[in-house]
Design an enzyme around this catalytic site. Structure first.
Site, PDB file in Angstrom:
ATOM      1  N   GLY A  42      28.979 -76.535   7.925  1.00 29.85           N
ATOM      2  CA  GLY A  42      28.920 -75.869   8.310  1.00 29.85           C
ATOM      3  C   GLY A  42      29.905 -75.077   8.108  1.00 29.85           C
ATOM      4  O   GLY A  42      30.839 -74.031   8.754  1.00 29.85           O
ATOM      5  N   ARG A  86      29.627 -70.215   9.006  1.00 30.98           N
ATOM      6  CA  ARG A  86      30.458 -69.571   9.972  1.00 30.98           C
ATOM      7  C   ARG A  86      32.549 -70.342  10.012  1.00 30.98           C
ATOM      8  O   ARG A  86      32.259 -70.974   9.705  1.00 30.98           O
ATOM      9  CB  ARG A  86      30.611 -69.322  11.891  1.00 30.98           C
ATOM     10  CG  ARG A  86      30.417 -70.666  12.702  1.00 30.98           C
ATOM     11  CD  ARG A  86      29.832 -69.945  13.686  1.00 30.98           C
ATOM     12  NE  ARG A  86      29.626 -71.473  14.168  1.00 30.98           N
ATOM     13  CZ  ARG A  86      30.245 -71.860  14.939  1.00 30.98           C
ATOM     14  NH1 ARG A  86      30.900 -71.543  15.596  1.00 30.98           N
ATOM     15  NH2 ARG A  86      29.947 -73.334  16.033  1.00 30.98           N
ATOM     16  N   ASN A 117      32.912 -80.186   6.757  1.00 32.30           N
ATOM     17  CA  ASN A 117      33.757 -79.815   7.388  1.00 32.30           C
ATOM     18  C   ASN A 117      33.060 -79.295   9.164  1.00 32.30           C
ATOM     19  O   ASN A 117      33.789 -78.998   9.825  1.00 32.30           O
ATOM     20  CB  ASN A 117      33.706 -77.911   7.110  1.00 32.30           C
ATOM     21  CG  ASN A 117      34.204 -77.325   8.388  1.00 32.30           C
ATOM     22  OD1 ASN A 117      35.326 -76.654   7.941  1.00 32.30           O
ATOM     23  ND2 ASN A 117      33.344 -76.474   8.518  1.00 32.30           N
ATOM     24  N   TYR A 126      37.676 -85.943  20.913  1.00 33.63           N
ATOM     25  CA  TYR A 126      37.643 -85.336  19.227  1.00 33.63           C
ATOM     26  C   TYR A 126      38.913 -86.339  18.954  1.00 33.63           C
ATOM     27  O   TYR A 126      38.739 -86.055  17.482  1.00 33.63           O
ATOM     28  CB  TYR A 126      38.093 -83.742  19.816  1.00 33.63           C
ATOM     29  CG  TYR A 126      38.286 -83.447  18.806  1.00 33.63           C
ATOM     30  CD1 TYR A 126      37.120 -82.957  18.236  1.00 33.63           C
ATOM     31  CD2 TYR A 126      39.667 -82.303  18.121  1.00 33.63           C
ATOM     32  CE1 TYR A 126      36.949 -81.426  17.107  1.00 33.63           C
ATOM     33  CE2 TYR A 126      39.434 -81.766  16.986  1.00 33.63           C
ATOM     34  CZ  TYR A 126      38.429 -81.524  17.037  1.00 33.63           C
ATOM     35  OH  TYR A 126      38.474 -80.272  15.278  1.00 33.63           O
ATOM     36  N   ALA A 144      39.909 -88.951  19.042  1.00 36.04           N
ATOM     37  CA  ALA A 144      39.362 -90.384  18.151  1.00 36.04           C
ATOM     38  C   ALA A 144      38.535 -90.361  17.279  1.00 36.04           C
ATOM     39  O   ALA A 144      38.725 -91.121  16.540  1.00 36.04           O
ATOM     40  CB  ALA A 144      38.339 -90.770  19.418  1.00 36.04           C
ATOM     41  N   ILE A 179      43.700 -73.561  13.826  1.00 40.97           N
ATOM     42  CA  ILE A 179      42.818 -71.592  13.066  1.00 40.97           C
ATOM     43  C   ILE A 179      42.164 -70.587  13.751  1.00 40.97           C
ATOM     44  O   ILE A 179      41.254 -71.537  14.619  1.00 40.97           O
ATOM     45  CB  ILE A 179      42.330 -72.646  11.921  1.00 40.97           C
ATOM     46  CG1 ILE A 179      43.444 -73.844  11.553  1.00 40.97           C
ATOM     47  CG2 ILE A 179      41.782 -71.620  11.080  1.00 40.97           C
ATOM     48  CD1 ILE A 179      44.546 -73.223  10.871  1.00 40.97           C
TER      49      ILE A 179
END
Length: 241
Positions: free
Chosen positions: A9, A12, A87, A153, A155, A186
């Site tokens: 990932g 970006r 990531n 998410y 979990a 972020i």
């Protein structure tokens, strides 16, 4: 063997910031993207201008066969990775009573299976190189504390934390460290529409973090100075927890 790092990932957001930071510090980069080829190519050009070697990998981290094929081909051509940074991931946020089967399955499958799919084919080449190594996973404040609307998410990210800690025990004697970075809010596309008043309410520092603030930690964990740090979950969240 060159100090080459695979970053999933990395076209970006946080992944891009990590790729640029590592390239600035002399690491060669295996740049991964899922679908946005133009964005990946732009990052590749940025990294190449820093005079490091860059290979471009495209796959869906949830597609085990495609991941294995791409990573094995890249290793065959360029050699084992010194570092792997997991990531890439997705979110499908909604309140649990309204969560569909697909919203649950897609997040668990992509984020948690992605741990196996990406890291597994990199391990033995790293071990056989006998140069040590660094593995960094990206979890989330949600994986530590939980978050409303993110049961799926949370979990998946809690699972990544557990897997990271277990893998660190298996690889410690090989001088391969395995650590987890757990970001808070972020400044990325994932939270682009997050209300400012909610940020002020949730974050003691009253602002979102910047991708560079995650990249700096990743760069440190890849350095020789971090050789004795493993099995850790390091939060970067402005004091949220």
């Amino acid at each position: 063997m060159t100090n080459r790092v695979l970053i999933t990932g990395s076209s970006r957001g946080i992944g891009k910031a990590i790729a640029i930071k590592l390239a600035e510090n002399g690491f060669d980069i295996a740049l991964h993207f899922h679908s946005n080829h133009s964005a990946a190519t732009e990052v590749q050009q940025t990294l190449s201008a820093l005079e490091v070697n860059v290979s471009l990998l495209q796959f869906d981290i949830g597609d085990r066969a495609a991941v294995k094929q791409a990573i094995e081909a890249d290793i065959a051509e360029h050699g084992a990775y010194y570092g792997v940074i997991l990531n890439a991931g997705i979110n499908r946020d909604t309140a649990f009573p309204a969560m569909t089967e697909n919203e649950w399955d897609s997040v668990i499958h992509t984020n948690l299976d992605g741990f196996y799919n990406v890291i597994h084919p990199t391990i033995m080449p790293m071990v056989q190189a006998r140069k040590g190594g660094r593995i960094i996973t990206l979890a989330s404040v949600s994986g530590i504390a939980g978050n409303r609307g993110q049961v799926n998410y949370s979990a998946s990210k809690a699972g990544i934390i557990g897997a990271t800690k277990a893998l660190s025990l298996e690889l410690a004697k090989r001088k391969i460290t395995v650590n987890c970075i757990a970001p808070g809010l972020i400044e990325t596309d994932m939270v682009s529409d997050f209300p400012t008043d909610l940020v002020n309410q949730m974050v003691p520092m009253k602002r979102m973090g910047k991708p560079n603030e995650i990249a700096g930690l990743a760069n440190f964990l890849l350095s020789d100075d971090a050789a004795y740090i493993t099995r850790q979950v390091i939060s970067v969240n402005g004091g949220m927890i």
